[in-house]
Design an enzyme around this catalytic site. Structure first.
Site: not given
Lengths: 310, 310
Positions: B128, B181
């Site tokens: 991740e 992001t």
């Protein structure tokens, strides 16, 4: 029923990560109050023992909350209130809250319970506001509901009853020093780091989960206050020494009760709670500051009737 | 068992008041992955369908988490990974998390489960981190554990499983726009008002209590985000229109999924969830922006085996 004698408990508000919203109720510390119906209408404080507080209803916390309820209901009688105060004002364990809820709880019982617990809390807020200069319910709610309560919001008033694990004991020390609520408020920052806030709500959510699941280990991991304690602990002499000693003695967590100066711990089992008491005593007995220590179960019942008369 | 086919679910992180710590798992959206033992040691990504992603294990989220586990365990075999990607990268419903958990879950099954779910989450964090540039687990944990999860802390990794009420349905819209992001992070304030933080943890504690007690009314009152939504919602076109429409259609709450652009709602019952779908469609069909909408139960099981072969 014309006269009722009640036990109005002390309470702990804030509870580390639950600043401003969480509270719990104590079992072994509290005021006694007698409420009596009278033919003469109005609210009359007829006796105060223990501490020097005003007799005028409008200037007395118990009187103000009583008047709020009295004015809303307009009953065909009046009430006399006697206050036998054991909780020292300014000790940080809900002294004014105990007075504020005592009068309305007693009157409500004598009148056949026209109001529910949330409504009683709403009246009590008016009395509490006289003492603390702002409307909050984090000591009132646990005094009325017992156990742990989460005041989700004051406007509208929304109170949640959180489960209380059976084996939870409180040890609480009250150093006999004065902290002004105004000073305890003024010392707080207006803005806080987002990262600290995230840590706080992770801990708070975890604490609520731990109380639901009786997970003492998780309580221990969650009972931290990243935000308020670093500021307010400066106002309490030897706070860090007490904290270090009680955690070493096995406390699940330690924090400032209300805005202080009392310091509470939560503990699994009475034996640990008593060890924590000894650890607190050891630290404070060297300081020259007078203090009281109480060990108490969490009071799941809250305020209660001791006696009643016709 | 030498080959395993798995369903790796999409997830929603943040969940309004639970920013950075709470997540839940979807049922009807997810990737399919095949993991196969090989005699040749190492991790090999042999097939990727759906989206264009790197085949080099070191550059692929599923590869990086697989390598983290592989290097820790040092098994006497290698693994081939096939990825059939349905979750669009950057959609805000845990696309990289699904890849990251899929490989380690599959390998763990093929090796006889040497690791528990928390350990699998820890390996997945490494994958991740390749996608999101920081170590967090709020999409990984619900993908692995299912239901609602609270990531109390990442260091040490501590994951709590929060109960999932039976009648809870998710409706989620994915507008086909890109939010970086990095931009979604940069827009957040470093400091926030203490009063807003208190509101947030009151809501978050209440939401945890509501999930424990299946109290849908309280979920509705708690699913608010006083802190992040005002910033990030600016990056999602028509966010406020969607929110107004879904709340009118009966959603319990509405928020940004992850860092967006997907918008999730929680609903009591499938009928309301479908009404909410219609309301979302009505708003977005006028905008000229392409979108998908999914209605899903909360997936209590998490990632699961679809098929296995010897």
């Amino acid at each position: 029923m014309n006269e009722i004698k009640i036990f109005s408990p002390a309470t702990v508000a804030n509870v580390a990560c639950g600043f401003d919203v969480l509270g719990f109720c104590l079992d072994s510390v509290g005021d006694v109050m007698v409420i009596r119906k009278t033919d003469q209408k109005g609210i009359y404080i007829t006796k105060i023992e223990g501490f020097n507080l005003p007799y005028e209803a409008e200037l007395n916390v118990a009187g103000v909350s009583a008047l709020a309820m009295y004015d809303a209901l307009k009953p065909n009688c009046g009430f006399e209130i006697e206050i036998y105060k054991n909780i020292k004002p300014g000790s940080g364990i809900g002294s004014s809250a105990a007075s504020a809820v005592g009068s309305v709880f007693g009157m409500n019982e004598l009148l056949g319970r026209p109001y529910n617990k949330t409504q009683l809390t709403a009246f009590s807020i008016k009395g509490e506001a006289l003492a603390s200069k702002c409307e909050h319910a984090d000591n009132l709610a646990p005094a009325i509901f017992g156990g742990f309560t989460l005041v989700k919001s004051v406007n509208p008033l929304e109170i949640l009853e959180i489960p209380t694990p059976d084996d939870l004991y409180v040890t609480i020390i009250h150093p006999q020093i004065e902290i002004k609520t105004s000073e305890a408020r003024a010392i707080l920052p207006k803005n806080i780091p987002l990262n600290d806030a995230i840590t706080q709500w992770a801990n708070f959510g975890s604490l609520i989960h731990a109380l639901h699941t009786s997970n003492y280990e998780l309580m221990q991991k969650s009972l931290h206050d990243a935000i308020i304690e670093p500021y307010r602990s400066q106002l309490i002499p030897y706070y860090n020494d007490v904290k270090t000693a009680v955690l070493k003695a096995g406390a699940l967590g330690c924090g400032i009760s209300g805005s202080g100066p009392s310091i509470f711990t939560l503990n699994q089992g009475s034996e640990t709670a008593n060890n924590v008491k000894d650890a607190m005593e050891k630290v404070y007995s060297k300081t020259g500051i007078e203090f009281d220590i109480h060990v108490s179960r969490i009071n799941k019942e809250g305020i209660k009737i001791i006696d009643c008369k016709n």
